[in-house]
Design a protein around this motif. Structure first.
Motif, mmCIF file in Angstrom:
data_model
loop_
_atom_site.group_PDB
_atom_site.id
_atom_site.type_symbol
_atom_site.label_atom_id
_atom_site.label_comp_id
_atom_site.label_asym_id
_atom_site.label_seq_id
_atom_site.Cartn_x
_atom_site.Cartn_y
_atom_site.Cartn_z
ATOM 1 N N UNK A 160 0.653 -1.222 -0.181
ATOM 2 C CA UNK A 160 0.163 0.022 -0.016
ATOM 3 C C UNK A 160 0.764 1.227 0.045
ATOM 4 N N UNK A 161 0.456 2.119 -0.776
ATOM 5 C CA UNK A 161 1.135 3.688 -1.056
ATOM 6 C C UNK A 161 0.233 4.514 -0.008
ATOM 7 N N UNK A 181 2.893 -4.581 3.544
ATOM 8 C CA UNK A 181 4.065 -3.987 3.047
ATOM 9 C C UNK A 181 3.882 -2.575 2.570
ATOM 10 N N UNK A 182 4.611 -1.638 3.417
ATOM 11 C CA UNK A 182 4.443 -0.304 2.938
ATOM 12 C C UNK A 182 5.567 0.508 3.244
ATOM 13 N N UNK A 183 5.560 1.703 3.121
ATOM 14 C CA UNK A 183 6.701 2.744 3.354
ATOM 15 C C UNK A 183 6.424 3.494 4.697
ATOM 16 N N UNK A 184 7.267 4.456 4.963
ATOM 17 C CA UNK A 184 7.008 5.044 6.199
ATOM 18 C C UNK A 184 5.975 6.130 6.159
ATOM 19 N N UNK A 185 5.582 6.701 4.810
ATOM 20 C CA UNK A 185 4.488 7.905 4.630
ATOM 21 C C UNK A 185 3.167 7.126 4.855
ATOM 22 N N UNK A 186 2.933 5.813 4.445
ATOM 23 C CA UNK A 186 1.696 5.076 4.457
ATOM 24 C C UNK A 186 1.281 5.090 6.099
ATOM 25 N N UNK A 187 2.271 4.382 6.792
ATOM 26 C CA UNK A 187 1.973 4.448 8.264
ATOM 27 C C UNK A 187 1.865 5.635 8.900
ATOM 28 N N UNK A 240 1.225 -9.124 10.506
ATOM 29 C CA UNK A 240 2.532 -8.656 10.161
ATOM 30 C C UNK A 240 2.636 -7.492 9.374
ATOM 31 N N UNK A 241 3.338 -6.473 9.507
ATOM 32 C CA UNK A 241 3.776 -5.301 8.860
ATOM 33 C C UNK A 241 5.092 -5.100 8.690
ATOM 34 N N UNK A 242 5.541 -4.688 7.448
ATOM 35 C CA UNK A 242 6.743 -4.504 7.077
ATOM 36 C C UNK A 242 6.922 -2.821 6.599
ATOM 37 N N UNK A 243 7.692 -1.818 7.188
ATOM 38 C CA UNK A 243 7.616 -0.695 6.663
ATOM 39 C C UNK A 243 9.079 -0.492 6.122
ATOM 40 N N UNK A 244 9.263 -0.139 4.977
ATOM 41 C CA UNK A 244 10.876 -0.013 4.455
ATOM 42 C C UNK A 244 11.069 1.449 4.075
ATOM 43 N N UNK A 245 11.961 2.101 4.506
ATOM 44 C CA UNK A 245 12.253 3.546 4.388
ATOM 45 C C UNK A 245 12.893 3.786 3.301
ATOM 46 N N UNK A 303 -1.618 1.318 -5.467
ATOM 47 C CA UNK A 303 -1.145 2.959 -5.465
ATOM 48 C C UNK A 303 0.188 3.169 -4.916
ATOM 49 N N UNK A 304 1.196 2.331 -5.292
ATOM 50 C CA UNK A 304 2.657 2.310 -4.495
ATOM 51 C C UNK A 304 3.432 1.831 -5.867
ATOM 52 N N UNK A 305 4.154 2.740 -6.596
ATOM 53 C CA UNK A 305 5.084 2.132 -7.535
ATOM 54 C C UNK A 305 6.023 1.600 -7.228
ATOM 55 N N UNK A 306 7.041 2.321 -6.313
ATOM 56 C CA UNK A 306 8.292 1.674 -5.890
ATOM 57 C C UNK A 306 8.232 0.494 -4.991
#
Length: 409
Positions: free
Chosen positions: A211-212, A237-243, A309-314, A350-353
């Motif tokens: 998710x973006x 699985x998301x980035x810092x911004x989503x959370x 489980x969640x993974x936030x990749x910076x 909605x999360x390209x990267x």
């Protein structure tokens, strides 16, 4: 033509277009071919077989042709064992190492075909001996290679099995039924995707959501949180911004400073996301923030309270970041890879990267749905090798609530 080699194609090679692609590869790369044997399956469940002799003017022309044919699922008629060479050092592979596709793959060792575990694209294959004496093969990313690892080199003794589309196959995940179009009948396709999610869960499979931040900005966060709570989503699985924006919505009612209900920008709203990061860090992390009552709703809240489980990749762009965000790129890759290998169906929202990163870790047998308002996101995912993906060019703010409605009602 002065040199030749015989290859074999077997399976649903006509319906899946494998045979046509093989002919095209040979001609486009300067070779010629002769069909020595061709048996056509006469029923929907019968495979076809083609024995093809490939001619080229020299070995330098023939080898690239055979490599491309091999990537499409062709195998050399004269089966030989895979060539194994020791890695000369940590993170160093031998010259000419075999770089994997994301398709199921076998390697031939001591006359026996051994399935390759943990298959994903752009890896090396390492063969080892288990404690019981059996031979094992699995992929390794290059930075995990250790000196002395027996690494597969060349194309000999390798069998690739791309997904096929038998006659009569149906459903949104039929091979080569993917592609990108904004003209798809969205309601019917969402219904079929919901059926696939429900079927995956009924069979004990895992659903991963990539998710973006647009999921939160578009107002789809509550619907996604509902799916997490009801058990239709096993991991995120998301980035810092989503959370950050998800928890900002819980704490302030805004996402990146905008009120998600009125679409207005409250005074100092632009600071809400950085306030959110500060408060969560002061609490000691996302789980602690939930336990203290700072975060009382949203996707991250549901992940914590329902043990998802969640993974936030910076990334270099992150504010803060949150204490839970993995800032080491290699560590983040490993965490994403673990999630990807456990997933049976992946929803990319909605999360390209992140979509491309997770897609790179997925075998071609994993079902993938990619949804984005920008067709370039879906196209890039498909171009990177995730040909099994179903692409929807639509507003994620419409898609997620519609999917939740189908699943929950």
């Amino acid at each position: 033509m002065s040199t030749s080699e015989v290859v074999e194609l077997e399976g649903h090679i006509i319906d899946s277009g494998l045979m046509e692609r093989a002919f095209t590869v040979v001609m486009d790369m300067g070779g010629e071919f002769e069909v020595e044997e061709f048996d056509v399956g006469k029923h929907s469940d019968e495979a076809s077989y083609c024995r093809l002799r490939v001619f080229a003017p020299d070995e330098a022309t023939l080898h690239p042709i055979l490599h491309e044919l091999h990537q499409s699922g062709a195998t050399l008629a004269a089966a030989t064992d895979a060539t194994l060479e020791p890695a000369p050092g940590d993170r160093v592979v031998p010259d000419g190492f075999y770089s994997t596709t994301n398709h199921p793959t076998d390697v031939r060792v001591d006359g026996e075909w051994v399935p390759v575990g943990g298959i994903e694209m752009d890896c090396a294959i390492v063969v080892s001996e288990a404690e019981d004496g059996s031979v094992r093969a699995r992929t390794k990313v290059l930075n995990a290679i250790e000196a002395g690892d027996r690494v597969v080199t060349g194309d000999a003794g390798i069998r690739v099995k791309p997904p096929e589309r038998p006659r009569g196959s149906s459903g949104p995940f039929g091979f080569m039924r993917g592609g990108v179009s904004a003209e798809r009948p969205s309601e019917s396709l969402i219904r079929r995707i919901a059926e696939s999610v429900a079927e995956t869960k009924a069979e004990g499979g895992d659903v991963l959501v990539v998710a973006g931040p647009a999921v939160i900005h578009s107002g789809a966060g509550p619907a996604l949180a509902h799916l997490v709570r009801e058990g239709y989503v096993d991991a995120v699985s998301a980035g810092n911004g989503f959370a950050v924006h998800d928890m900002e919505r819980s704490m302030y009612g805004t996402s990146l400073g905008m009120d998600v209900e009125t679409m207005e920008h409250p005074r100092k709203g632009h600071k809400h996301h950085i306030y959110t990061i500060s408060q969560v860090a002061r609490a000691g992390g996302i789980e602690a923030a939930v336990e203290e009552g700072l975060v009382g709703e949203g996707v991250m809240y549901e992940c914590v309270t329902n043990d998802r489980e969640f993974v936030l990749a910076g990334s270099i762009r992150d504010d803060g970041p949150l204490p839970d965000t993995i800032t080491d790129a290699v560590e983040a890759q490993d965490a994403i890879r673990k999630q990807a290998h456990e997933a049976d169906l992946v929803l990319m929202l909605s999360s390209l990267l992140h979509s491309v990163a997770v897609g790179n870790c997925l075998p071609s047998t994993t079902k993938v749905v990619c949804v984005d308002i920008n067709p370039a996101t879906v196209t890039q995912l498909l171009d990177r090798g995730s040909a099994q993906a179903v692409g929807m060019v639509t507003d994620v703010g419409m898609f997620v609530p519609a999917l939740a409605a189908e699943l929950l009602e």
